[in-house]
Design a protein around this motif. Structure first.
Motif, mmCIF file in Angstrom:
data_model
loop_
_atom_site.group_PDB
_atom_site.id
_atom_site.type_symbol
_atom_site.label_atom_id
_atom_site.label_comp_id
_atom_site.label_asym_id
_atom_site.label_seq_id
_atom_site.Cartn_x
_atom_site.Cartn_y
_atom_site.Cartn_z
ATOM 1 N N VAL A 250 18.706 149.528 38.295
ATOM 2 C CA VAL A 250 18.133 148.816 38.139
ATOM 3 C C VAL A 250 16.352 148.906 37.716
ATOM 4 O O VAL A 250 16.033 149.522 38.775
ATOM 5 C CB VAL A 250 18.118 147.604 37.920
ATOM 6 N N GLN A 251 15.578 148.991 36.762
ATOM 7 C CA GLN A 251 14.061 149.414 36.964
ATOM 8 C C GLN A 251 13.218 148.389 36.255
ATOM 9 O O GLN A 251 12.568 147.818 37.107
ATOM 10 C CB GLN A 251 13.776 151.169 35.440
ATOM 11 N N MET A 252 13.824 147.124 35.765
ATOM 12 C CA MET A 252 13.093 146.262 35.634
ATOM 13 C C MET A 252 14.355 144.777 35.737
ATOM 14 O O MET A 252 15.238 145.271 34.438
ATOM 15 C CB MET A 252 11.850 146.258 34.402
ATOM 16 N N LYS A 253 13.571 143.715 35.315
ATOM 17 C CA LYS A 253 14.429 142.487 35.239
ATOM 18 C C LYS A 253 13.768 141.238 35.205
ATOM 19 O O LYS A 253 12.244 141.260 35.577
ATOM 20 C CB LYS A 253 15.245 142.651 36.246
ATOM 21 N N GLN A 254 13.844 140.219 33.896
ATOM 22 C CA GLN A 254 13.641 139.132 34.576
ATOM 23 C C GLN A 254 14.396 137.872 34.331
ATOM 24 O O GLN A 254 14.889 137.730 33.143
ATOM 25 C CB GLN A 254 12.298 139.094 32.641
ATOM 26 N N GLU A 255 14.510 136.988 35.233
ATOM 27 C CA GLU A 255 15.090 136.353 35.326
ATOM 28 C C GLU A 255 15.038 135.243 34.573
ATOM 29 O O GLU A 255 16.281 134.423 34.327
ATOM 30 C CB GLU A 255 14.841 135.301 37.179
ATOM 31 N N PHE A 256 13.824 134.733 33.799
ATOM 32 C CA PHE A 256 14.066 133.860 32.506
ATOM 33 C C PHE A 256 14.417 133.515 31.377
ATOM 34 O O PHE A 256 15.063 133.245 30.851
ATOM 35 C CB PHE A 256 12.301 133.546 32.837
ATOM 36 N N ASN A 257 15.170 135.158 31.277
ATOM 37 C CA ASN A 257 15.384 135.504 30.164
ATOM 38 C C ASN A 257 16.725 136.566 30.262
ATOM 39 O O ASN A 257 17.239 136.715 28.938
ATOM 40 C CB ASN A 257 14.632 136.293 28.885
ATOM 41 N N GLY A 258 16.739 136.604 31.280
ATOM 42 C CA GLY A 258 17.982 137.657 31.579
ATOM 43 C C GLY A 258 17.979 138.646 31.053
ATOM 44 O O GLY A 258 18.426 139.288 31.375
ATOM 45 N N VAL A 259 16.266 139.426 30.521
ATOM 46 C CA VAL A 259 16.518 140.837 30.467
ATOM 47 C C VAL A 259 16.702 141.855 31.940
ATOM 48 O O VAL A 259 15.382 141.399 32.579
ATOM 49 C CB VAL A 259 15.227 141.122 29.629
ATOM 50 N N MET A 260 17.338 143.198 31.918
ATOM 51 C CA MET A 260 17.259 144.451 32.528
ATOM 52 C C MET A 260 17.301 145.340 32.083
ATOM 53 O O MET A 260 17.897 145.619 30.535
ATOM 54 C CB MET A 260 18.442 144.160 33.213
ATOM 55 N N VAL A 261 16.580 146.280 32.298
ATOM 56 C CA VAL A 261 16.258 147.868 31.769
ATOM 57 C C VAL A 261 16.621 148.567 32.780
ATOM 58 O O VAL A 261 16.727 148.085 33.584
ATOM 59 C CB VAL A 261 15.065 148.063 31.009
ATOM 60 N N VAL A 262 17.483 149.508 32.357
ATOM 61 C CA VAL A 262 18.340 150.344 34.276
ATOM 62 C C VAL A 262 18.563 151.953 33.126
ATOM 63 O O VAL A 262 17.841 151.796 32.227
ATOM 64 C CB VAL A 262 19.379 150.357 33.796
ATOM 65 N N SER A 263 18.254 153.114 34.007
ATOM 66 C CA SER A 263 17.652 154.275 34.068
ATOM 67 C C SER A 263 18.950 154.814 34.931
ATOM 68 O O SER A 263 19.202 154.844 35.773
ATOM 69 C CB SER A 263 16.472 154.543 34.656
ATOM 70 N N SER A 264 18.739 155.972 34.265
ATOM 71 C CA SER A 264 19.744 156.791 35.296
ATOM 72 C C SER A 264 19.589 157.598 36.389
ATOM 73 O O SER A 264 20.552 158.377 37.157
ATOM 74 C CB SER A 264 20.712 158.001 33.652
ATOM 75 N N GLU A 265 18.102 158.210 36.470
ATOM 76 C CA GLU A 265 17.227 158.551 36.745
ATOM 77 C C GLU A 265 17.079 157.928 37.885
ATOM 78 O O GLU A 265 15.909 156.615 37.601
ATOM 79 C CB GLU A 265 15.806 159.311 36.288
ATOM 80 N N ARG A 266 17.190 158.204 39.481
ATOM 81 C CA ARG A 266 16.268 157.523 40.098
ATOM 82 C C ARG A 266 14.718 157.462 40.610
ATOM 83 O O ARG A 266 14.777 158.560 40.727
ATOM 84 C CB ARG A 266 17.123 157.264 41.427
ATOM 85 N N ARG A 267 14.088 156.377 41.382
ATOM 86 C CA ARG A 267 12.922 156.244 41.654
ATOM 87 C C ARG A 267 12.521 157.794 42.667
ATOM 88 O O ARG A 267 13.655 157.123 43.942
ATOM 89 C CB ARG A 267 12.420 155.059 40.900
ATOM 90 N N LYS A 268 11.709 157.979 43.103
ATOM 91 C CA LYS A 268 11.013 158.134 43.850
ATOM 92 C C LYS A 268 10.755 157.218 44.682
ATOM 93 O O LYS A 268 11.355 157.411 46.255
ATOM 94 C CB LYS A 268 9.878 159.490 43.369
ATOM 95 N N THR A 269 9.767 156.413 44.588
ATOM 96 C CA THR A 269 9.353 155.332 45.817
ATOM 97 C C THR A 269 9.656 153.750 45.049
ATOM 98 O O THR A 269 10.137 153.934 43.465
ATOM 99 C CB THR A 269 8.010 155.104 45.500
ATOM 100 N N PRO A 270 10.063 152.553 45.926
ATOM 101 C CA PRO A 270 11.206 152.114 44.957
ATOM 102 C C PRO A 270 10.099 151.158 44.581
ATOM 103 O O PRO A 270 8.558 150.781 44.234
ATOM 104 C CB PRO A 270 11.259 150.795 46.753
ATOM 105 N N ARG A 271 9.773 150.065 43.412
ATOM 106 C CA ARG A 271 9.926 149.498 42.545
ATOM 107 C C ARG A 271 8.755 147.750 43.608
ATOM 108 O O ARG A 271 9.647 148.185 44.886
ATOM 109 C CB ARG A 271 10.372 148.621 41.667
ATOM 110 N N THR A 272 7.329 147.609 42.946
ATOM 111 C CA THR A 272 7.158 146.076 43.754
ATOM 112 C C THR A 272 8.165 145.083 43.147
ATOM 113 O O THR A 272 8.153 145.096 42.151
ATOM 114 C CB THR A 272 4.890 146.238 43.670
ATOM 115 N N LYS A 273 8.603 144.568 44.639
ATOM 116 C CA LYS A 273 8.228 142.557 44.060
ATOM 117 C C LYS A 273 7.541 142.139 43.387
ATOM 118 O O LYS A 273 6.498 142.033 44.030
ATOM 119 C CB LYS A 273 8.826 142.492 45.053
ATOM 120 N N ALA A 274 7.973 141.275 42.459
ATOM 121 C CA ALA A 274 6.992 140.002 41.765
ATOM 122 C C ALA A 274 5.858 139.461 43.307
ATOM 123 O O ALA A 274 5.063 139.200 42.853
ATOM 124 C CB ALA A 274 8.085 139.376 40.739
#
Length: 692
Positions: free
Chosen positions: A319-343
């Protein structure tokens, strides 16, 4: 009705259709009858005048509401939206401001028990359309209409169902025997059983009613169900703001995750199953969450071994990105080298965040800047404010960002976080703030300290302002006084206003604003907790069957589940209304910094609700206790759900229903406690609280 007035908006005079914006987001078209919208006359017919509000959106002014002065083609006018219809993108306009603002559909109570007075606006072979004072007319199906209604008739109706994506809602002339429950209480986990009834069968899908204010779809294999069949179902999926719900006949082995529970760091693996696609630019995947995830067509896994993915295929995604207010999640088959920052970890102190433009929309430019939530560069936003303490004025330091139109998809940009709010909404700027943003927890939310704010967005949800905090502020017209509402209606994006912060929500990262100071400073959270468990409050909004109560504190209170109990069919159903004064008990402070309340009694005026409320103490549903035969013999009563004030001198029963009483006034209880405890209760805050 006066002549139309030429429009000047933010210094722009719209003299031709080409000068209008290409498109206005549907949410920014405020259908309250009082918010002005600039437009151009496109044509005048016998049935009315066609007005262009943008290059792609037109509205109709009925001939009965046209001014006596003839309109000319190309003439600029100020229009006001009466109604809007999502399905047909239809706008019903007027050229004169309404006497009062229409209500938003979010405040419509679709419990089937709450009465509304409406006026019949039009008749059709399949039903009747009725105006209830909301931004859209309600629909009474012909099958539910046993009266000979005519245009202009006044009728009492009950809202029984709302289609959340379109805003269409259905009405009934008779109340339901049991109130519908709000969708927020629905457990979309795949394991909680619900008893339902098939309402309709369309092809291989059945529409199932489970007693909530939203119905769901059940896919069938052999068309084995018929309307009226009863069955047990499990909620296995819903689609964010569209409120689309899907059922299954069998439970899942493991409960579904919520979007909040999904880890969007780009490194945590999830096994996914392809559900559908390609739709637009993505496939829809089931990753074990109540909402579906999106896999872009540009992802390498979208075409494994030279073929497209098929429904039922399984793959590992991150899971690359998510938005709780509208339930949208974008995924990728490739793993990131560094973790994403929490909002929640984003900094608003001028720290730069490199990003990539992902898409453009009418709301602005969307940027991936390494966070679990995407960022938004607001279109046409004047970016910064500073207070001039010597002159008592505010000045905009940065103008609207001209580079927005020159940022193609894929462009690299350096961004700065301006605000973060409401579970996944992050607003960015191309320049840092002239001064670091003040954390919401440190902002003076006392109702009396003036703040300088700049309007960033005007929408049907309210007027949003940047007041120099890392959280956004909102002027909700439904919670403002009449004078404040008139002043708020004149505000436009980019304008500066003096506001006062009245309430905050650290969990959502938002605050409620006003345009006038409160009479006295608001209490802090600890002051409310120390001041006693029972408080007087005022209902500021009603959403479905829940009421938000202003306790005179920096945080609001919530009566979490207000349900009209089963009453005789002829009994008048009742509900809380905005402005009602109530005596409530503070049960606890939840994780979102909101007080969970339980209702004790109404204070003054007619009681507008018969209520029960579920509490977390004891887990059962607690009800107001029946009044005793001799009120003089009744003393204070306690229950597992909280303090209950039985009927007595001055007590008022709920809506005239015998045997149910909400007790005495707050002053009587306070005086009694002082007498019983020898004045020991005198130390409590008598202005706002009663120690019990």
């Amino acid at each position: 009705m006066g002549a139309p007035i030429a429009v000047v908006k933010q210094g722009v005079f719209f003299s031709s259709e080409e000068e209008l914006p290409e498109r206005i987001p549907w949410g920014k078209l405020v259908a309250d009858g009082v918010t002005p919208q600039p437009g151009i006359v496109l044509g005048v017919k016998d049935y009315g005048a066609l007005i262009a509000l943008s290059q792609t959106q037109k509205g109709l002014v009925p001939s009965a509401e046209l001014p006596p002065e003839p309109l000319e083609l190309g003439q600029p006018v100020t229009a006001y939206i009466k109604f809007k219809t999502f399905e047909a993108q239809r706008l019903n306009l007027r050229l004169a401001e309404a006497s009062g603002a229409q209500k938003r559909l979010t405040s419509l109570c679709c419990d089937g028990r709450s009465p509304y007075q409406g006026t019949v606006t039009s008749l059709a072979p399949f039903g009747v359309f009725i105006n209830l004072g909301f931004e859209r007319t309600g629909f009474l199906p012909q099958r539910s209409c046993d009266q000979d209604l005519q245009q202009g008739d006044t009728v009492t109706v009950y809202a029984i169902m709302k289609h959340w994506r379109t805003g269409r809602f259905e009405l009934s002339l008779t109340p339901l025997p049991t109130a519908r429950r709000p969708h927020k209480l629905l457990a979309v986990d795949g394991i909680t059983p619900y008893q339902g009834v098939v309402g309709a069968v369309v092809g291989s899908a059945a529409v199932v009613d489970i007693g909530f204010d939203v119905q769901g779809t059940l896919l069938m294999e052999d068309n084995e169900l018929q309307p009226g069949d009863e069955l047990t179902v499990y909620a296995v999926r819903h689609w964010g703001r569209k409120r689309r719900l899907f059922f299954a006949r069998t439970p899942r082995l493991k409960p579904l995750l919520s979007v909040a529970e999904v880890v969007a760091d780009g490194q945590t693996p999830y096994w996914a199953t392809v559900v559908s696609g390609p739709t637009f630019d993505f496939f829809e995947l089931d990753i074990g969450c109540a909402d579906l995830a999106k896999l872009p067509l540009s992802d390498p896994a979208a075409k494994p071994a030279g073929r497209e993915l098929l429904a039922g295929d399984k793959l590992q995604v991150f899971v690359q990105m998510k938005q709780e207010f509208n339930g949208v999640m974008v995924v990728s088959s490739e793993r990131r080298k560094t973790p994403r920052t929490k909002a929640s970890a984003l900094l608003t102190d001028g720290t730069p965040y490199p990003g990539i433009v992902t898409r453009q929309s009418s709301w602005g430019t969307h940027v991936d800047f390494g966070c679990e939530a995407p960022g938004l560069l607001l279109a046409g936003r004047e970016a910064a404010l500073t207070a001039d303490t010597d002159k008592g004025k505010a000045a905009a330091l940065l103008r609207a960002v001209p580079e927005l139109a020159e940022l193609p998809v894929g462009a690299a940009v350096t961004t700065y976080v301006w605000t973060k709010c409401d579970k996944g909404k992050v607003c960015l700027g191309l320049e840092p703030r002239p001064q670091p943003a003040i954390p919401l927890a440190q902002l003076p939310v006392d109702g009396v300290t003036p703040l300088t704010g700049m309007v960033t967005t005007v929408s049907s949800s309210g007027i949003f302002l940047d007041v120099g905090s890392d959280a956004i502020g909102r002027l909700n017209p439904e919670q403002l006084s009449e004078s404040e509402r008139r002043e708020a209606q004149a505000l436009r994006s980019g304008e500066v206003a003096q506001v006062f912060a009245r309430r905050r929500s650290l969990g959502k990262g938002i605050m409620a604003l006003g345009l006038r100071p409160d009479a006295v400073p608001r209490l802090g959270v600890q002051e409310v907790e120390r001041g006693g468990r029972v408080h007087e409050g005022r209902v500021v909004s009603v959403s479905h069957n829940a009421a938000f109560v202003d306790l005179g504190c920096v945080v609001s209170g919530l009566l979490p589940e207000l349900v009209a109990p089963e009453l005789p069919a002829k009994s008048a159903p009742l509900r809380l209304a905005e402005g009602d004064k109530v005596l409530v008990r503070v049960e606890r402070l939840d994780d979102d910094e909101k007080f969970q309340l339980s209702l004790l009694q109404m204070i003054g005026g007619e009681v507008s609700a018969q209520l029960t409320h579920a509490t977390d103490r004891g887990g059962g549903e607690q009800q107001a206790q029946p009044a005793a035969a001799d009120p003089a013999e009744v003393g204070p009563a306690y229950s597992e759900g909280g303090y209950v004030l039985p009927g007595g001198p001055g007590g008022r029963s709920l809506g005239g229903h015998p045997g149910v009483s909400l007790g005495r006034s707050a002053d009587e209880v306070y005086r009694q406690r002082c007498q019983e405890e020898g004045g020991r209760a005198a130390g409590c805050n008598s202005r706002r609280a009663i120690s019990v």
